[in-house]
Motif scaffolding. Structure first.
Motif, PDB file in Angstrom:
ATOM      1  N   GLU A 209       0.394  -1.437   0.213  1.00 48.82           N
ATOM      2  CA  GLU A 209       0.118   0.219  -0.030  1.00 48.82           C
ATOM      3  C   GLU A 209       0.316   1.328   0.372  1.00 48.82           C
ATOM      4  N   TRP A 210       2.330   1.136   1.345  1.00 51.10           N
ATOM      5  CA  TRP A 210       2.856   2.149   1.219  1.00 51.10           C
ATOM      6  C   TRP A 210       3.269   2.052  -0.469  1.00 51.10           C
ATOM      7  N   ALA A 211       3.685   1.483  -1.538  1.00 47.19           N
ATOM      8  CA  ALA A 211       4.468   1.605  -2.496  1.00 47.19           C
ATOM      9  C   ALA A 211       2.757   2.256  -3.629  1.00 47.19           C
ATOM     10  N   MET A 216       1.160   6.974  -7.002  1.00 42.55           N
ATOM     11  CA  MET A 216       0.044   7.944  -6.876  1.00 42.55           C
ATOM     12  C   MET A 216       0.590   9.157  -6.604  1.00 42.55           C
ATOM     13  N   VAL A 217       1.337   9.275  -5.637  1.00 46.25           N
ATOM     14  CA  VAL A 217       2.026  10.853  -5.839  1.00 46.25           C
ATOM     15  C   VAL A 217       3.068  11.146  -6.523  1.00 46.25           C
ATOM     16  N   HIS A 218       3.627  10.119  -7.175  1.00 47.15           N
ATOM     17  CA  HIS A 218       4.613  10.455  -8.861  1.00 47.15           C
ATOM     18  C   HIS A 218       3.693  11.348  -9.485  1.00 47.15           C
ATOM     19  N   ALA A 219       2.382  10.292 -10.280  1.00 49.57           N
ATOM     20  CA  ALA A 219       1.549  10.802 -11.321  1.00 49.57           C
ATOM     21  C   ALA A 219       0.699  11.827 -10.309  1.00 49.57           C
ATOM     22  N   LEU A 220       0.242  12.159  -9.088  1.00 49.52           N
ATOM     23  CA  LEU A 220      -0.352  13.505  -9.078  1.00 49.52           C
ATOM     24  C   LEU A 220       1.007  14.502  -9.735  1.00 49.52           C
TER      25      LEU A 220
END
Length: 422
Positions: A209-211, A216-220
């Motif tokens: 889940e952390w990965a 997700m953050v990189h996608a944002l």
């Protein structure tokens, strides 16, 4: 295939025929059964309470509203009192009323969203304190003590384990499209922090889940870059650029420069409220700085000058910026203060008896329509809402023109003193 019409009495063999006497007997039996249920169970009390609440909103309530509004607006009217609400309304929050919300749609959890009655719908009555209510234990003892059975009771914090935010399906605050993280980015100032709390143990499922969260953050910041809020003066309002507390209270915020004559206005407002707070303490006898006043609300906060003037006092201040006024909440946060926007023609989302002191400058402007010059709602409704938020023996300080102060004073006890109607 043939179609056969059966005689009326032969369509449902074995079906009993009901006569008039049978129907009357069934009705009487049902009435007796319902009466017994109401007598021997709590359902009767619940229905009776609902009936009393409905009565308060009936035609009689409308007539009482018209009478009170007329008294408030009459320049020759004598001081008058507003009746108390029924005893079961001790925790009344008009915009969070489960009785109203339970009738709304369940789709997208719409019934859980804030829903307010229309202006003029709520009864003009004062929320009573619960039976046996006592003034809260003064600060700072209130951190650890509450009243219980008329005795100070030491609160004991018990921790039975850690409750994490992670679930097997993934972090519950992360939608696949990153909606929540986009909102977090909007709320955070540049260089701000997002701290995610989770269980203190290393589980394989949480590693995954952390990965996923990192992906997700990189996608944002790449695929969804257009969704990220564009921030003016981003370098000037970043975490490393703003002064440390408490210097940031009096330091001119960078975003004040976006307002016309903002820098001069900020300095004048700061000095203005420093003088007024001294006047409140010395001339009006408001017990600011004493343990009796801890929770404070400023209903028309503008840029937080009143709260900044109280920075040396042991108080917690909610700064409210009226939603139809200039949107200055960013400056309040730049000063290290807290606050929110609110339309004062609606009830505030808080429990009754929350605040020790309510301060409002320009109370009539909170309900005035600047386009038409008419009131959008009744001043007396706003005053009843202020009474709901104040604890018993709490204080309200109202600054306005003498004409408005005269209206405010009719249903309540005004604060006497030199310049009280300034």
């Amino acid at each position: 295939m043939a179609h056969v019409n059966l005689p009326q009495g032969r369509r449902w063999p074995g079906r009993p025929r009901w006569g008039v006497l049978d129907l009357v007997s069934a009705a009487l039996f049902t009435a007796v059964f319902v009466l017994l249920v109401l007598i021997v169970t709590s359902l009767g009390d619940s229905l009776a309470a609902s009936g009393r609440r409905a009565l308060a909103r009936s035609a009689a309530g409308s007539r009482q509203r018209e009478r009170i509004v007329a008294l408030l607006d009459s320049p020759t009217a004598s001081p008058f009192a507003i009746d108390s609400c029924p005893a079961e309304e001790v925790d009344n929050m008009p915009c969070e009323d489960p009785r109203r919300n339970s009738q709304l749609s369940r789709e997208m959890n719409f019934y859980r969203v804030r829903h307010c009655p229309l202006p003029g719908e709520t009864p003009l009555c004062l929320v009573p304190p619960p039976k046996g209510y006592r003034i809260p234990v003064p600060w700072p003892e209130s951190l650890h003590k509450i009243w219980h059975d008329n005795m100070p009771y030491n609160k004991i914090a018990e921790r039975k384990g850690h409750q994490g935010w992670m679930k097997e399906e993934g972090p519950y605050f992360i939608f696949p499209d990153g909606t929540y993280l986009i909102e977090v980015d909007r709320l955070l100032r540049p260089e701000g922090y997002l701290v995610i709390s989770g269980p203190p143990v290393q589980w394989a499922i949480q590693d995954k889940e952390w990965a996923d969260l990192q992906a997700m953050v990189h996608a944002l910041y790449f695929k969804l870059r257009k969704c990220i809020t564009k921030v003016p003066l981003s370098e000037e309002i970043s975490l490393s650029a703003i002064p440390e507390w408490p210097q940031r209270l009096s330091k001119t915020p960078a975003r004040i420069s976006l307002m016309k004559n903002g820098i001069d206005m900020f300095e004048a407002d700061t000095q203005h409220w420093a003088r007024r707070v001294i006047y409140y303490k010395k001339s009006l006898g408001v017990e600011l700085g004493s343990p009796r006043i801890c929770n404070v609300m400023d209903m028309n906060a503008f840029i937080g000058g009143f709260a900044a003037a109280l920075s040396s006092d042991p108080v917690w201040i909610m700064n409210v910026v009226p939603a139809r006024n200039p949107l200055t909440l960013d400056i309040i946060y730049d000063r290290g203060l807290i606050g929110l926007y609110h339309d004062w023609c609606e009830a505030f989302s808080t429990y009754p008896r929350t605040y020790d002191l309510i301060h409002v400058a320009g109370i009539n402007s909170l309900i005035r329509d600047t386009t038409s010059g008419n009131d959008r709602c009744s001043l007396v409704d706003l005053m009843v809402e202020m009474d709901r938020m104040l604890r018993p023996q709490g204080t309200a300080v109202v600054r306005d023109t003498p004409e408005v102060i005269d209206r405010v004073a009719r249903p309540c006890d005004p604060v006497d003193g030199p310049g009280a109607q300034e």
